[in-house]
Design an enzyme around this catalytic site. Structure first.
Site, short mmCIF file in Angstrom:
data_model
loop_
_atom_site.label_atom_id
_atom_site.label_comp_id
_atom_site.label_asym_id
_atom_site.label_seq_id
_atom_site.Cartn_x
_atom_site.Cartn_y
_atom_site.Cartn_z
N MET A 1 23.97 9.35 2.91
CA MET A 1 23.65 10.55 3.56
C MET A 1 23.78 11.03 5.11
O MET A 1 24.26 11.30 5.41
CB MET A 1 22.06 11.46 2.86
N LYS B 1 -17.69 -1.58 5.82
CA LYS B 1 -18.30 -2.27 4.88
C LYS B 1 -19.79 -2.30 4.95
O LYS B 1 -20.52 -3.07 3.97
CB LYS B 1 -17.60 -3.59 5.39
N PHE C 1 -11.64 -7.00 14.43
CA PHE C 1 -10.06 -7.69 13.51
C PHE C 1 -9.94 -6.60 12.35
O PHE C 1 -10.92 -6.17 11.71
CB PHE C 1 -11.25 -9.13 12.59
N GLN C 2 -9.36 -6.42 12.30
CA GLN C 2 -8.99 -4.89 10.88
C GLN C 2 -8.82 -3.86 11.65
O GLN C 2 -9.48 -3.04 10.84
CB GLN C 2 -8.31 -5.93 10.06
N GLU D 1 0.94 -1.00 0.38
CA GLU D 1 0.05 -0.29 -0.40
C GLU D 1 0.98 1.18 -0.10
O GLU D 1 0.19 2.26 -0.44
CB GLU D 1 -0.82 -0.15 1.20
C1 TPP Z 1 11.94 6.33 5.75
C2 TPP Z 1 13.20 7.33 5.89
N1 TPP Z 1 14.02 6.93 6.82
C3 TPP Z 1 15.51 7.43 7.01
C4 TPP Z 1 15.52 8.38 6.71
C5 TPP Z 1 17.43 8.37 6.45
N2 TPP Z 1 17.91 9.25 5.93
C6 TPP Z 1 18.30 10.34 4.64
S1 TPP Z 1 18.78 9.96 3.51
C7 TPP Z 1 19.19 8.22 4.08
C8 TPP Z 1 19.64 7.53 3.34
C9 TPP Z 1 19.58 6.72 2.57
O1 TPP Z 1 20.59 6.18 1.66
P1 TPP Z 1 20.23 6.32 0.48
O2 TPP Z 1 19.06 5.14 -0.26
O3 TPP Z 1 21.52 4.53 0.26
O4 TPP Z 1 20.92 6.93 -1.00
P2 TPP Z 1 22.23 8.38 -0.26
O5 TPP Z 1 22.02 9.20 0.15
O6 TPP Z 1 22.83 7.22 -0.51
O7 TPP Z 1 22.29 8.63 -2.22
C10 TPP Z 1 18.50 7.57 5.59
C11 TPP Z 1 18.27 6.25 6.55
C12 TPP Z 1 14.49 9.04 5.62
N3 TPP Z 1 14.56 10.16 5.07
N4 TPP Z 1 13.65 8.30 5.56
#
Ligand code: TPP
Lengths: 173, 571
Positions: free
Chosen positions: B483, B174, B124-125, B62
């Site tokens: 990042m 529902k 349920f749900q 979803e």
């Molecule tokens: C759902 C979610 N969890 C955690 C984060 C924190 N976060 C921001 S950037 C990042 C790293 C992303 O790594 P990647 O997808 O390999 O991209 P890159 O930065 O290496 O280009 C994280 C964990 C987020 N933005 N969203």
């Protein structure tokens, strides 16, 4: 700073939740909130007393409330001439000796005793915030067993003039 | 003959179930496609859909369904429609709903609910979806009476798509879907508490025109409001007529041509030095449809300290929320710009300012490190731009690759850029590309993702394969949560806590398992060759690009710092 805001809302299910949720989400600090039906069917009015840091937050409160689909009107009435009232029920410990004293204390507040027990009385008082605070302070030495307050509800005055003297009041009047 | 006349005179109301009514109402809203996933509480809706079809996209989760709907809405301007079942189906939507709320995307989300008789019994749900989504929707409804459903659906589409767009949720128990009624469909909406103002106040417009005439260091900050208001043309005309330089927010990219001489680039945390210094030094800042987000402003104390601020926004609550505003203009961006253009504007005497900014652009261009083997992610982004002639629809996930794309792709047209800005949702980019490709089946759609974020919603390879959607998935693979790694390197003394991801699938084989062609490239020469081949094909492809693992996004405003305190401005 403290602001008094009235919010006219469509009486949809969940609307109170929507408003209080908004206050939580934006970290607006509510002192009291009252809600009840208005003269128009299907429309309710809330009176919210909110503490805000500054003008910017005060403005945000109004704008965020206004954004809600179920909100018809938002008014900050803090600086307007208003009549505001709150009801408090105060259960005070009594002894045969203090009962008469308490009667004397509450009389100028036009409060009434609505329940009497062996060792306590329950007092009902209606007034604005300060009046109720004042009475509670005077009763505190006797021992307040229970306290229940409704929170303030308010209306702007029919006439916005001749207010200043009305705002002043003496608890002994 | 007689019978015909009779029908015409008195149209018979047709009895239908709530579910049938739901489908009819969607058709009346001209819904062409819905994104969803079935389950117990929505079985009646899906049964009605089976008998009276609207195109339905069965995502594999979803969350992906709703991100796809967001991508669809972002590039098409039409509302994205989502269906999920009660309980887990609905809670799986929460991230997407929040994302759409933050980035003002029009969605209408339908969730199933347990039958009215058992609501509140932890059936349920059952989940309190109305309670859960109240703070993350523009508005939400639970249908209590079937006869209200036509009105509610009409209102939901109206609310989602007008004013500041946003997600609206309708929770349908529902039994409501199975009850039969003779519905009355409505076309008008009556919402006394919802009357968004689109027309600017003339006095404020005049005030702005006067401020423009007097400014010495004027600057336009253009946000996504320009895109939502379909005002890119007016923005261009306004900037050219007044000769005022333009900065974009992350979400506003594409609202002004990146190759235009007045364009200073993106502002904010990873914006260009010149864009940020322009905001710092400006004496008139004209914000059009941006919300002064903290990733844009940096430390508010140092944001546009010398500027008179004018703010055009359709949402009055955004004006004055973060930044004191001298000229508030509550209006649709297009209407406000048109009113300004009607005025015979006096262009400000700002030659010196423009020269100063040009000089700064020359002196402080974006740069990339020359260290390390591997593909330069910045070069890679430029290559993608060149191979697609800068005309692709580009979606990103969240992280370094997102910032490099924002910095280097150079968007020149509106609504070709899809990214999660406000919420910064990893897992967004790939499903969003699917939605964008569904909206524009003939366009090149490129999904740029990090290796970590891609793994959050990669199950949608199944959907791409099934529909043979020619989405181009380009993984910027640095084997890290890049990042996060960058912040740990800079601000946590290289303690790489949980940010390295050396164990990963063979992405080429993974794509192969779904019957999707995959490539892996580790040099720029290879990358260029593969991009040329892959980006022009009509098939889905996945390209795993081994980029420099330690490359960082620069320049940067460190957290808590001001616009003028950028680090990494030069090599
Ligand atoms: C759902 C979610 N969890 C955690 C984060 C924190 N976060 C921001 S950037 C990042 C790293 C992303 O790594 P990647 O997808 O390999 O991209 P890159 O930065 O290496 O280009 C994280 C964990 C987020 N933005 N969203």
């Amino acid at each position: 700073m403290k602001r008094t805001v009235t919010v006219t809302v469509l009486n949809q299910s969940g609307v109170l939740n929507r408003i209080t949720g908004l206050f939580t989400k934006r970290q607006f600090n509510i002192e009291s909130i009252t809600v009840g039906p208005t003269e128009t069917e299907g429309i309710s009015k809330m009176t919210v007393i909110v503490h805000v840091e500054d003008e910017r937050v005060a403005e945000q409160v109004l704008k965020q409330l206004n954004k809600q689909v179920d909100v018809l009107k938002v008014t900050d009435i803090t600086d307007q001439a208003v009549v505001s009232r709150e009801l408090a029920l105060i259960k005070v410990l009594t002894t045969p000796q203090t009962r008469a004293e308490i009667n004397v204390i509450i009389e100028p507040f036009r409060a009434t005793i609505i329940d009497v027990a062996k060792d306590s009385v329950t007092i009902q008082v209606v007034g604005n915030f300060e009046k109720i605070e004042a009475m509670i302070e005077l009763l505190r030495p006797y021992g307040i067993k229970e306290l229940s307050r409704t929170g303030q509800t308010a209306l702007t005055r029919g006439s916005q003039k001749q207010v200043t003297d009305l705002k002043q009041y003496s608890i002994l009047k | 003959m007689n019978a015909k006349v009779e029908t015409k005179a008195k149209p018979l109301k047709q009895a239908m179930s709530g579910a049938e009514l739901f489908i009819e109402a969607l058709k009346k809203e001209n819904v062409e496609v819905v994104f969803g996933y079935p389950g117990g509480a929505v079985l009646p809706l899906y049964d009605a859909l089976y008998r009276n079809p609207i195109r339905h996209i069965l995502a594999r989760h979803e969350q992906a369904a709703i991100h796809a709907a967001e991508g669809y809405a972002r590039v098409s301007g039409k509302p994205g429609v989502v269906i999920a079942t009660s309980g887990p189906g609905a809670t799986n939507l929460v991230t997407g709903i929040t994302d759409a709320m933050m980035d003002s995307l029009p969605l209408v989300v339908f969730t199933g609910q347990v039958a009215t008789g058992v609501i509140g019994t932890d059936a349920f749900q059952e989940a309190d979806v109305i309670g859960i989504t109240m703070p993350i929707t523009k508005h939400n409804y639970q249908v209590r009476d079937l006869n209200e459903l036509p009105r509610i659906i009409r209102e939901a589409f109206h609310i989602a798509t007008t004013g500041r767009p946003g997600p609206v949720l309708i929770d349908i128990p529902k039994d409501i879907a199975t009850t039969v009624t003779e519905p009355t469909f409505v076309t008008d909406v009556h919402l006394p508490g919802y009357q968004p103002n689109t027309t600017p106040n003339v006095l404020q417009i005049k005030k702005l025109a006067e401020a423009i005439a007097q400014a010495e260091k004027p600057l336009i900050l253009a946000g996504a409001g320009v895109l939502h208001g379909k005002a890119a043309e007016e923005l261009l005309a306004f900037a050219e007529e007044t000769n005022i330089p333009v900065v974009n927010t992350l979400l506003g990219l594409g609202s002004f041509p990146a190759d235009h001489p007045l364009f200073l680039g993106m502002g904010g945390m990873h914006g260009t030095y010149t864009a940020n210094m322009a905001m710092y030094e400006a004496d008139l800042l004209i914000n059009i449809g941006a919300r002064f987000d903290d990733r844009l402003t940096g430390n508010l104390q140092h944001f546009a300290p010398n500027a008179m601020v004018a703010h055009i926004d359709i949402d009055p609550a955004e004006i004055g929320k973060n930044v004191d505003t001298h000229i508030p203009i509550v209006a649709d961006a297009k209407e406000a710009l048109q009113k300004l253009l009607d005025l015979e504007l006096t262009a400000p005497e700002a030659n010196e300012w423009r020269l100063h900014l040009k000089q700064s652009q020359k002196e402080f261009p974006l740069w990339q490190s020359e260290e390390e083997e591997g593909i330069s992610p910045q070069q890679l982004t430029k290559m993608i731009h060149d191979v697609t002639s800068g005309e692709a629809i580009v979606t990103t996930d969240v992280g370094q690759h997102q910032m490099w794309t924002a910095q280097y792709y150079g968007f020149s047209q509106p609504n070709r850029w899809v990214t999660s800005g406000g919420l910064g949702t990893m897992g967004f980019g790939f499903p969003a590309a699917i939605g964008a490709q569904i909206a524009h089946p003939d366009d090149t759609v490129v999904a740029i993702a990090g290796d970590a974020g891609f793994q959050m919603t990669l199950q949608e390879l199944g959907l791409v394969a099934e529909l043979k959607l020619p989405v181009k998935i380009i993984i910027y693979n640095n084997q890290a949560l890049g990042m996060v790694r960058q912040w740990q390197e800079k601000f946590y003394e290289e303690r790489y806590s949980q940010s390295l991801l050396p164990c990963q699938p063979d992405f080429v084989q993974l794509a192969g398992a779904y019957g999707i062609k995959g490539y892996s490239v580790s040099t720029e020469e290879e990358a260029e060759q593969v991009l040329k081949e892959a980006l022009t094909s009509r098939e889905p492809v996945l390209i795993d690009c081994r980029i420099k693992r330690k490359e960082k996004v620069y320049p940067m405003i460190a957290p808590g710092k001001g616009l003028h305190e950028m680090i990494g401005v030069r090599p």
